[in-house]
Design a protein around this motif. Sequence first.
Motif, PDB file in Angstrom:
ATOM      1  N   UNK A  12     -11.503 -10.842  -6.423  1.00  0.00           N
ATOM      2  CA  UNK A  12     -10.356 -10.788  -5.528  1.00  0.00           C
ATOM      3  C   UNK A  12     -10.646 -11.606  -4.280  1.00  0.00           C
ATOM      4  N   UNK A  13      -9.674 -12.405  -3.882  1.00  0.00           N
ATOM      5  CA  UNK A  13      -9.797 -13.163  -2.639  1.00  0.00           C
ATOM      6  C   UNK A  13      -9.125 -12.422  -1.483  1.00  0.00           C
ATOM      7  N   UNK A  14      -8.508 -11.268  -1.790  1.00  0.00           N
ATOM      8  CA  UNK A  14      -7.975 -10.401  -0.749  1.00  0.00           C
ATOM      9  C   UNK A  14      -8.392  -8.971  -1.083  1.00  0.00           C
ATOM     10  N   UNK A  15      -7.954  -8.015  -0.322  1.00  0.00           N
ATOM     11  CA  UNK A  15      -8.364  -6.635  -0.541  1.00  0.00           C
ATOM     12  C   UNK A  15      -7.403  -5.942  -1.495  1.00  0.00           C
ATOM     13  N   UNK A  16      -7.904  -5.167  -2.467  1.00  0.00           N
ATOM     14  CA  UNK A  16      -7.014  -4.382  -3.330  1.00  0.00           C
ATOM     15  C   UNK A  16      -6.139  -3.456  -2.490  1.00  0.00           C
ATOM     16  N   UNK A  17      -4.885  -3.291  -2.928  1.00  0.00           N
ATOM     17  CA  UNK A  17      -3.922  -2.555  -2.116  1.00  0.00           C
ATOM     18  C   UNK A  17      -3.854  -1.073  -2.437  1.00  0.00           C
ATOM     19  N   UNK A  18      -4.384  -0.650  -3.599  1.00  0.00           N
ATOM     20  CA  UNK A  18      -4.209   0.737  -4.016  1.00  0.00           C
ATOM     21  C   UNK A  18      -5.336   1.595  -3.486  1.00  0.00           C
ATOM     22  N   UNK A  19      -5.057   2.530  -2.600  1.00  0.00           N
ATOM     23  CA  UNK A  19      -6.115   3.418  -2.122  1.00  0.00           C
ATOM     24  C   UNK A  19      -6.580   4.336  -3.234  1.00  0.00           C
ATOM     25  N   UNK A  20      -7.789   4.805  -3.116  1.00  0.00           N
ATOM     26  CA  UNK A  20      -8.296   5.759  -4.096  1.00  0.00           C
ATOM     27  C   UNK A  20      -7.918   7.156  -3.673  1.00  0.00           C
ATOM     28  N   UNK A  21      -7.827   8.048  -4.655  1.00  0.00           N
ATOM     29  CA  UNK A  21      -7.458   9.427  -4.382  1.00  0.00           C
ATOM     30  C   UNK A  21      -8.257  10.329  -5.303  1.00  0.00           C
ATOM     31  N   UNK A  71       0.809  -1.217   0.000  1.00  0.00           N
ATOM     32  CA  UNK A  71       0.000   0.000   0.000  1.00  0.00           C
ATOM     33  C   UNK A  71       0.839   1.262   0.000  1.00  0.00           C
ATOM     34  N   UNK A  72       1.774   1.415   0.958  1.00  0.00           N
ATOM     35  CA  UNK A  72       2.647   2.599   0.942  1.00  0.00           C
ATOM     36  C   UNK A  72       3.473   2.718  -0.337  1.00  0.00           C
ATOM     37  N   UNK A  73       3.918   1.591  -0.907  1.00  0.00           N
ATOM     38  CA  UNK A  73       4.679   1.656  -2.154  1.00  0.00           C
ATOM     39  C   UNK A  73       3.831   2.225  -3.287  1.00  0.00           C
ATOM     40  N   UNK A  74       2.584   1.784  -3.372  1.00  0.00           N
ATOM     41  CA  UNK A  74       1.722   2.276  -4.433  1.00  0.00           C
ATOM     42  C   UNK A  74       1.314   3.723  -4.196  1.00  0.00           C
ATOM     43  N   UNK A  75       1.213   4.121  -2.938  1.00  0.00           N
ATOM     44  CA  UNK A  75       0.998   5.537  -2.646  1.00  0.00           C
ATOM     45  C   UNK A  75       2.160   6.364  -3.188  1.00  0.00           C
ATOM     46  N   UNK A  76       3.388   5.862  -3.001  1.00  0.00           N
ATOM     47  CA  UNK A  76       4.550   6.548  -3.535  1.00  0.00           C
ATOM     48  C   UNK A  76       4.534   6.590  -5.054  1.00  0.00           C
ATOM     49  N   UNK A  77       4.023   5.523  -5.668  1.00  0.00           N
ATOM     50  CA  UNK A  77       3.922   5.488  -7.128  1.00  0.00           C
ATOM     51  C   UNK A  77       2.926   6.535  -7.605  1.00  0.00           C
TER      52      UNK A  77
END
Length: 294
Positions: free
Chosen positions: A143-152, A17-23
């Motif tokens: 998805x069998x887990x939660x998506x990691x990318x938060x919306x903005x 999650x934090x990595x994709x926030x940085x992306x």
Amino acid sequence: MQTTPDDGLAHWLDHIGPMLEGLQDLVVGSGTTLDHSVVSLHDLERLLLAETLDAAPREGLVEALGGYLGEALLTVGGGAWSWDEGSGLPVAVLDAGGTVEPMPLVLDAVTRRTGTVWATEHERVMAEAAGRRADDDGWEPRRADLPALPTRAEDDPRDPWLTRWLTTRREQFDAWSADTGRARELDFSPASLVPLAQVVRLRIPSAEALDARIEEDLVQGAIWYLGEVARIHRDARWRYTPDPDGTSENPSVGRPWVAQDDDGGGSAIPALELWVAVEADTDEVLLERFAEFD
């Protein structure tokens, strides 16, 4: 203490999650929308290739891009993240079938430098999902887990009509490109404007026919595709000015168009570019006109 697959996966899920926030911070101002679409994969692969012309990828970028690529593939193929004990890397186990290792695909893009490595993998997973739907009525990728990318929220709020239109066109791109019969050539490169022109000129014989069919999926998809090539390769942004009464004589009112942000930058109205294409006597017309886009 030896790291177990469960430890590796837990660490990955904690950090993706934090990595994709940085992306997201990396692409602010570039016009790229991290919406898991094939267009976003083209954009990010292009950014990676630009960064690695004379140097290796910066620390952490391969992991962040691999995380995003995996999320994009899990969006269209369903499934969940897992951990490969042999490679010591995260993998996407797809509901549509098969397992994808995103990090090697990121490095493969740097090695091959085609700009289409990730989009080709996206297309493959889409085809696998389509096959599952055909074999199993009612199946949809989940998805069998939660998506990691938060919306903005958008940095520059768009007109609601334009937002809906862009979202629809992105979602329908794979089906639209397949319908053209030239999907593999429509890779958002400037050269792909030649097969785009060929499709439009073959199916729409005149400007009058284009006007009559302007709301059809073929034409709307071509308008979006042409604008996206300008957005990707000329740093243009989508614009839209409503025409509530339908009376404006300004050609950019009531139509989606693209423009560069810089003072004196270029602009184009894709619908009118298609009008020129069907009236021209060469399939190179869109590419020639694109070359003049500052």
